[in-house]
Write an enzyme that holds these catalytic residues in place. Structure first.
Site, PDB file in Angstrom:
ATOM      1  N   ASP A  33       0.923  -1.218  -0.008  1.00 27.51           N
ATOM      2  CA  ASP A  33       0.047   0.252   0.291  1.00 27.51           C
ATOM      3  C   ASP A  33       0.954   0.970   0.205  1.00 27.51           C
ATOM      4  O   ASP A  33       1.783   1.351   0.742  1.00 27.51           O
ATOM      5  CB  ASP A  33      -1.134   0.167   1.376  1.00 27.51           C
TER       6      ASP A  33
ATOM      7  N   ASP B 265      -7.765   4.799  -9.658  1.00 28.59           N
ATOM      8  CA  ASP B 265      -8.831   4.838 -10.509  1.00 28.59           C
ATOM      9  C   ASP B 265      -9.680   5.185  -9.247  1.00 28.59           C
ATOM     10  O   ASP B 265      -9.775   6.180  -8.916  1.00 28.59           O
ATOM     11  CB  ASP B 265      -9.450   3.459  -9.598  1.00 28.59           C
TER      12      ASP B 265
ATOM     13  N   LYS C 179     -19.256   5.617  -9.168  1.00 24.88           N
ATOM     14  CA  LYS C 179     -20.136   5.231  -8.411  1.00 24.88           C
ATOM     15  C   LYS C 179     -20.224   6.128  -6.404  1.00 24.88           C
ATOM     16  O   LYS C 179     -19.142   6.117  -5.952  1.00 24.88           O
ATOM     17  CB  LYS C 179     -20.963   3.614  -7.872  1.00 24.88           C
TER      18      LYS C 179
ATOM     19  N   ASP D 297      -7.958  10.206 -17.333  1.00 28.95           N
ATOM     20  CA  ASP D 297      -9.034  10.379 -17.394  1.00 28.95           C
ATOM     21  C   ASP D 297     -10.824  10.977 -17.832  1.00 28.95           C
ATOM     22  O   ASP D 297     -11.338  10.540 -18.760  1.00 28.95           O
ATOM     23  CB  ASP D 297      -8.937   9.226 -18.788  1.00 28.95           C
TER      24      ASP D 297
ATOM     25  N   THR E  29       0.882   6.847 -22.545  1.00 32.04           N
ATOM     26  CA  THR E  29       0.788   5.583 -22.142  1.00 32.04           C
ATOM     27  C   THR E  29       0.103   5.225 -23.229  1.00 32.04           C
ATOM     28  O   THR E  29      -0.880   5.888 -23.702  1.00 32.04           O
ATOM     29  CB  THR E  29       0.185   5.217 -20.923  1.00 32.04           C
TER      30      THR E  29
END
Length: 239
Positions: free
Chosen positions: A121, A144, A148, A180, A217
């Site tokens: 982590d 990430d 939601k 993005d 990338t």
């Protein structure tokens, strides 16, 4: 690409972040090269959280500008940046073994010595292994977004994250983020504009053009072909 806890501590204190994980562990098959990287490269480039805070000048054998990347994915971008900047040192953190193995294999293949790797982590590493006022740059690329609303608490970018990073950056050091997902970019901007001790380096107070030092990338190029945007944010520690 990243890992974290949900930070909720006040800015005045050392952040104590709840143990909610913001990454999902995914099993993945190891290629021959990735396994070679782990087998042959970990002893040379790997660092362990349990070892505590190392003397990075001793680890790298020099004193040089130091960059910390949270969640380097498959390691392609970090490998490219390290090869392009041999006068700088890089600390990368990733939880997924294939990505760690891929980066290590690349370091061995290209005979690079300016990268060290943690496989755990990233926020635990920041808290326990990185000295205050020691980093020149921290990179967080394509974390990430947890789309939601009920999952927004899992986003790594929170007020306490900003404060933890500020503590670890030198005055003048830069937090560089990219995403993005435009709603997440707007959320990052909101969090960072409210965070004390930072200056937005964007001329218009929003986003910076894609910096040359951030490699494009395969994932990003594919998104561009589909008409997806990418938003870069740079905030400099001012106090």
């Amino acid at each position: 690409m990243t890992d974290s806890h949900d930070p909720q501590a006040p800015a005045e204190a050392t952040p104590k972040m709840r143990t909610i994980k913001s990454f999902v562990m995914r099993a993945g098959r190891m290629t021959e090269g990735q396994q070679r990287g782990l087998d042959q490269g970990w002893s040379k480039f790997g660092l362990e959280l349990e070892q505590g805070a190392p003397d990075f000048d001793a680890v790298f054998g020099r004193s040089a500008p130091r960059t910390f990347e949270i969640g380097f994915g498959m390691g392609h971008s970090l490998l490219e940046m390290a090869a392009a900047a041999p006068d700088q040192d890089f600390i990368g953190v990733e939880v997924h073994s294939p990505g760690v193995g891929g980066l290590l294999n690349g370091l061995l293949t290209q005979n690079l010595t300016n990268v060290r790797v943690y496989r755990c982590d990233a926020l635990e590493v920041l808290r326990n292994c990185i000295a205050d006022n020691s980093l020149d740059r921290l990179m967080l690329f394509f974390p990430d977004p947890w789309h939601k609303a009920r999952h927004h608490k899992r986003r790594i970018v929170q007020a306490a994250f900003a404060e933890l990073v500020r503590q670890k950056l030198k005055v003048g050091g830069v937090l560089h983020m990219a995403t993005d997902w435009e709603p997440y970019a707007e959320y990052m901007l909101e969090v960072m504009n409210a965070a004390p001790g930072y200056q937005n380096l964007a001329a218009d107070g929003h986003y910076v053009p894609r910096p040359e030092e951030r490699p494009t990338t395969k994932f990003e190029r594919r998104g561009e072909r589909l008409g997806h945007g990418v938003w870069d944010l740079k905030f400099q520690r001012s106090a």
